[in-house]
Write a protein that holds these residues in place. Structure first.
Motif, short mmCIF file in Angstrom:
data_model
loop_
_atom_site.label_atom_id
_atom_site.label_comp_id
_atom_site.label_asym_id
_atom_site.label_seq_id
_atom_site.Cartn_x
_atom_site.Cartn_y
_atom_site.Cartn_z
N ALA A 1 -8.08 2.65 -1.49
CA ALA A 1 -7.64 1.73 -2.55
C ALA A 1 -7.98 2.23 -3.94
O ALA A 1 -7.20 2.06 -4.89
CB ALA A 1 -8.24 0.35 -2.32
N SER A 2 -9.14 2.84 -4.12
CA SER A 2 -9.53 3.32 -5.45
C SER A 2 -8.66 4.50 -5.88
O SER A 2 -8.28 4.61 -7.05
CB SER A 2 -11.02 3.70 -5.46
OG SER A 2 -11.29 4.73 -4.54
N TRP A 3 -8.37 5.40 -4.93
CA TRP A 3 -7.49 6.53 -5.26
C TRP A 3 -6.08 6.03 -5.59
O TRP A 3 -5.44 6.51 -6.52
CB TRP A 3 -7.44 7.50 -4.09
CG TRP A 3 -6.96 8.88 -4.47
CD1 TRP A 3 -7.73 9.93 -4.90
CD2 TRP A 3 -5.61 9.36 -4.45
NE1 TRP A 3 -6.93 11.03 -5.15
CE2 TRP A 3 -5.63 10.71 -4.87
CE3 TRP A 3 -4.38 8.78 -4.10
CZ2 TRP A 3 -4.47 11.48 -4.97
CZ3 TRP A 3 -3.23 9.55 -4.19
CH2 TRP A 3 -3.28 10.88 -4.62
N ARG A 4 -5.62 5.03 -4.83
CA ARG A 4 -4.30 4.45 -5.09
C ARG A 4 -4.25 3.80 -6.47
O ARG A 4 -3.26 3.95 -7.20
CB ARG A 4 -3.97 3.42 -4.00
CG ARG A 4 -2.60 2.78 -4.15
CD ARG A 4 -2.19 2.03 -2.89
NE ARG A 4 -3.02 0.87 -2.62
CZ ARG A 4 -3.83 0.75 -1.59
NH1 ARG A 4 -3.97 1.75 -0.72
NH2 ARG A 4 -4.54 -0.35 -1.39
N ALA A 5 -5.31 3.11 -6.86
CA ALA A 5 -5.35 2.47 -8.17
C ALA A 5 -5.30 3.51 -9.28
O ALA A 5 -4.61 3.32 -10.30
CB ALA A 5 -6.60 1.61 -8.30
N ALA A 6 -6.02 4.62 -9.10
CA ALA A 6 -6.00 5.68 -10.11
C ALA A 6 -4.62 6.31 -10.21
O ALA A 6 -4.15 6.63 -11.31
CB ALA A 6 -7.05 6.74 -9.75
N GLU A 7 -3.96 6.47 -9.07
CA GLU A 7 -2.61 7.04 -9.09
C GLU A 7 -1.62 6.10 -9.76
O GLU A 7 -0.75 6.53 -10.53
CB GLU A 7 -2.16 7.34 -7.66
CG GLU A 7 -0.78 7.98 -7.55
CD GLU A 7 -0.69 9.34 -8.23
OE1 GLU A 7 0.43 9.72 -8.62
OE2 GLU A 7 -1.73 10.02 -8.36
N ALA B 1 0.82 -1.21 0.00
CA ALA B 1 0.00 0.00 0.00
C ALA B 1 0.86 1.26 0.00
O ALA B 1 0.36 2.35 -0.33
CB ALA B 1 -0.94 0.01 1.21
N TYR B 2 2.14 1.15 0.36
CA TYR B 2 3.04 2.30 0.36
C TYR B 2 3.84 2.41 -0.94
O TYR B 2 4.63 3.36 -1.10
CB TYR B 2 4.03 2.19 1.53
CG TYR B 2 3.41 2.43 2.88
CD1 TYR B 2 3.52 3.67 3.51
CD2 TYR B 2 2.72 1.42 3.55
CE1 TYR B 2 2.96 3.89 4.77
CE2 TYR B 2 2.14 1.63 4.80
CZ TYR B 2 2.27 2.85 5.39
OH TYR B 2 1.70 3.08 6.63
N TYR B 3 3.67 1.48 -1.85
CA TYR B 3 4.50 1.44 -3.06
C TYR B 3 3.95 2.36 -4.14
O TYR B 3 2.82 2.22 -4.59
CB TYR B 3 4.59 0.01 -3.59
CG TYR B 3 5.29 -0.09 -4.92
CD1 TYR B 3 6.57 0.45 -5.10
CD2 TYR B 3 4.68 -0.71 -6.02
CE1 TYR B 3 7.21 0.37 -6.32
CE2 TYR B 3 5.33 -0.80 -7.23
CZ TYR B 3 6.59 -0.26 -7.39
OH TYR B 3 7.22 -0.33 -8.61
N LEU B 4 4.78 3.31 -4.55
CA LEU B 4 4.45 4.23 -5.64
C LEU B 4 5.37 3.93 -6.81
O LEU B 4 6.57 4.18 -6.73
CB LEU B 4 4.63 5.68 -5.18
CG LEU B 4 4.15 6.77 -6.13
CD1 LEU B 4 2.64 6.71 -6.32
CD2 LEU B 4 4.56 8.15 -5.60
N PRO B 5 4.85 3.38 -7.90
CA PRO B 5 5.72 2.96 -9.02
C PRO B 5 6.54 4.12 -9.59
O PRO B 5 6.13 5.29 -9.54
CB PRO B 5 4.71 2.43 -10.04
CG PRO B 5 3.51 2.03 -9.24
CD PRO B 5 3.44 3.03 -8.13
N ASN B 6 7.68 3.76 -10.14
CA ASN B 6 8.56 4.68 -10.87
C ASN B 6 9.17 5.78 -10.01
O ASN B 6 9.49 6.87 -10.52
CB ASN B 6 7.81 5.31 -12.05
CG ASN B 6 7.35 4.29 -13.07
OD1 ASN B 6 8.11 3.39 -13.43
ND2 ASN B 6 6.12 4.41 -13.53
N THR B 7 9.35 5.52 -8.72
CA THR B 7 9.94 6.55 -7.87
C THR B 7 11.18 6.08 -7.12
O THR B 7 11.81 6.89 -6.44
CB THR B 7 8.91 7.06 -6.85
OG1 THR B 7 8.39 5.95 -6.09
CG2 THR B 7 7.76 7.78 -7.53
#
Length: 271
Positions: A174-180, A61-67
């Motif tokens: 979760a929905s906001w995270r999926a959109a991000e 849940a803390y993982y932000l791709p490409n960073t």
């Protein structure tokens, strides 16, 4: 003027090199040493154990791709594949060896709020920031709702307010995270151009001095700033290049390191 170098033998520090040693510079992932130090002391005190387990989903849940230059993805592929839970031992390795920002943020969120300030006071660290969420930092820089932020137009108060709210929303919604994550899947990774990234991280990224970072790393190997049990735990991860498979093993009893990189920024700390 944009470089700091501290290099010395602890036996004779007066003969060392100290160029811009006390000037503050962005530190990137080298600052993860402080999170390791905090956990090493907590483990040595018996408050947590290396065998404690945590669900991989909670860390994801803390993982932000490409960073983080693929660090977390490599950790998952090589260590966490087909696993539901991970040990604290594995997470500390993932933070130091793979330099996963997601793991660092997950572990940081679980520290008592005074642990790092107390550590800094005891080590007399006064010019180096305590680490904060890299997830929040990157989300303020750019996200799927607001796009790219101009760092020059953002006040510190506005940054911290957005930093807290965006990081919390990403982890809990979760929905906001999926959109991000869909936004981050674009060819440019959802990131602004290089110059904007460099300016943003220079203004709002964690900063500190080469002198204090060097002293912190040295304390993992010598002196009495840390309990010997905590020193042993820190060395367990910092010594990762001595894997029994490289020429370093024949040359060093210890070879501790933690590096970091951001656009326009390189950091390297070695013992």
């Amino acid at each position: 003027d944009d470089l700091a170098v501290v290099c010395y033998n602890p036996i004779a520090p007066e003969a060392g090199v100290y160029h811009n040693a006390d000037e503050r510079f962005p530190l990137a992932s080298a600052l993860k040493i402080t999170i390791l130090a905090a956990y090493a002391e907590t483990i040595a005190a018996g408050d947590v154990a290396l065998e404690d387990t945590f669900p991989l989903d909670a860390i994801d849940a803390y993982y932000l791709p490409n960073t983080d230059s693929g660090g977390h993805a490599s950790f998952v592929a090589e260590i966490a594949a087909k696993r539901a839970d991970l040990t604290l031992d594995e997470l500390l390795g993932g933070m130091i060896v793979y330099s996963s920002d997601a793991i660092a943020d997950f572990l940081l969120a679980r520290l008592n709020g005074d642990t790092l300030p107390a550590l800094y006071r005891r080590l007399d660290i006064t010019s180096t920031d305590t680490p904060f969420s890299m997830l929040g930092l990157y989300l303020v820089m750019s996200n799927h709702e607001t796009g790219t932020t101009d760092p020059a137009a953002l006040s510190p108060a506005e940054f911290w307010k957005a930093h807290a709210s965006l990081a919390e929303r990403y982890v809990t919604d979760a929905s906001w995270r999926a959109a991000e994550r869909e936004y981050r899947a674009k060819p440019d990774g959802g990131l602004p151009d290089y110059a904007i990234q460099a300016a943003f991280l220079d203004r709002f990224g964690t900063q500190g001095t080469a002198a204090e970072l060097s002293a912190l790393l040295e304390a993992a190997y010598s002196g009495d700033a840390f309990d010997p049990a905590a020193q042993e735990i820190m060395r367990r991860y910092l010594d990762w290049p001595l894997a029994g498979q490289t020429p370093l093993d024949k040359r060093f009893a210890h070879f501790g390191m933690k590096n970091g990189a951001w656009p326009g920024i390189l950091t390297a700390t070695y013992y």
